[in-house]
Design an enzyme around this catalytic site. Sequence first.
Site, PDB file in Angstrom:
ATOM      1  NE  ARG A  35      -4.279  -1.599   2.006  1.00  0.00           N
ATOM      2  CZ  ARG A  35      -5.182  -1.882   2.925  1.00  0.00           C
ATOM      3  NH1 ARG A  35      -4.968  -1.528   4.188  1.00  0.00           N
ATOM      4  NH2 ARG A  35      -6.301  -2.489   2.599  1.00  0.00           N
ATOM      5  CD  GLU A  47      -4.220  -7.165  -5.670  1.00  0.00           C
ATOM      6  OE1 GLU A  47      -5.085  -8.068  -5.663  1.00  0.00           O
ATOM      7  OE2 GLU A  47      -4.263  -6.185  -4.909  1.00  0.00           O
ATOM      8  CB  THR A  53      -1.680 -16.806   0.325  1.00  0.00           C
ATOM      9  OG1 THR A  53      -1.560 -17.766  -0.730  1.00  0.00           O
ATOM     10  CG2 THR A  53      -0.523 -16.992   1.297  1.00  0.00           C
ATOM     11  CG  LEU A  92       3.874 -17.754  -1.475  1.00  0.00           C
ATOM     12  CD1 LEU A  92       4.783 -17.013  -2.453  1.00  0.00           C
ATOM     13  CD2 LEU A  92       3.053 -16.781  -0.662  1.00  0.00           C
ATOM     14  CE1 TYR A  94      -5.050 -24.521  -6.134  1.00  0.00           C
ATOM     15  CE2 TYR A  94      -4.847 -22.950  -4.324  1.00  0.00           C
ATOM     16  CZ  TYR A  94      -5.505 -23.993  -4.945  1.00  0.00           C
ATOM     17  OH  TYR A  94      -6.635 -24.516  -4.371  1.00  0.00           O
ATOM     18  CE1 TYR A 132     -10.845  -8.023  -6.235  1.00  0.00           C
ATOM     19  CE2 TYR A 132      -8.679  -9.069  -6.252  1.00  0.00           C
ATOM     20  CZ  TYR A 132      -9.625  -8.279  -5.629  1.00  0.00           C
ATOM     21  OH  TYR A 132      -9.339  -7.723  -4.408  1.00  0.00           O
ATOM     22  CG  ASP A 150     -13.026  -8.636  -2.641  1.00  0.00           C
ATOM     23  OD1 ASP A 150     -13.980  -8.022  -2.104  1.00  0.00           O
ATOM     24  OD2 ASP A 150     -11.872  -8.618  -2.174  1.00  0.00           O
ATOM     25  CB  CYS A 198     -18.005  -5.375   7.143  1.00  0.00           C
ATOM     26  SG  CYS A 198     -19.713  -5.914   6.883  1.00  0.00           S
TER      27      CYS A 198
END
Length: 307
Positions: A35, A47, A53, A92, A94, A132, A150, A198
């Site tokens: 960020r 991403e 993960t 991580l 996959y 996404y 998402d 939330c």
Amino acid sequence: MTDAEGAPELPADIDAVRDAPVDWYEADHRDFPWRRTEDPYEILVSEVMSQQTQLDRVVPAWGDFLDEWPTTAALAAADRADVVAFWSDHSLGYNNRAKYLHEAAGQVEDDHDGAFPEDPDGLSELMGVGPYTANAVASFAFDNGDAVVDTNVKRVLYRAFDVPDDDDAFERVASRLMPAGESRVWNNAIMELGGVACGKSPSCDEAGCPWREWCHAYQTGDFTAPDVPEQPSFEGSRRQFRGRIVRLLGERDVIGLDTLGHRIRVDYSPDGEHGREWLRGLLSDLADDGLVEVEGSGDETTVRLRG
């Protein structure tokens, strides 16, 4: 009330609804290292790593990966086996994602002269970059994305504005809410809302959720959502509403009985199931605990915190 396409109407004070989560996010948010950058490569790595993960595992892996391969050129020149081995060593999951990331770096170098496409459509042409992820990179690197939708965002919209569990409805409401040209801060804010305030077990008051004033779930006590099929034990409980009463009274010297009822529950009706009798029961519990004082009767009833 819903619109002609089946999505609920948003509050009339839409500008305040838009400003609230942005102000909340900018005042305080989780300080993930990605960020603090607008580098599309660094954001893409975050991403891809974050897919299924836990973020506490992603943070050190992300830093190690960029130490090893700091640019798309470095990653493209790497042996793919080394990239896959790194992925596996850092748990991580996959390993195909490591292969796709390596391939995408080669595409950026070979097809785009080392510069990332800046819009979701262009980013979607990179190997392993779905809609996404493309939108997330466009938003966070270039402030040029659409509203992110998402699972967390769906949960927030479902609860806050009673959006039906329908992908088209979620997309329409998310798009209406996002201020034009502010995808970076907006998508960060609403994703933070879903991650901090939330979640499946929400922390509305504890996290200072900025949408409490408008939130259908907060006012009714029904915190179910598409990914939360069963009501969490605390949500909608008498204990939760007693907590709301105490917090509200902490902001006021005195408040009328019905005003209090309407402030803590959107479906409060003086003579209804959740009306004066229900509210007096909560206040009786709080009075027994020495927390509140109830004075008067009928329309003249007032409530205050006990000094």
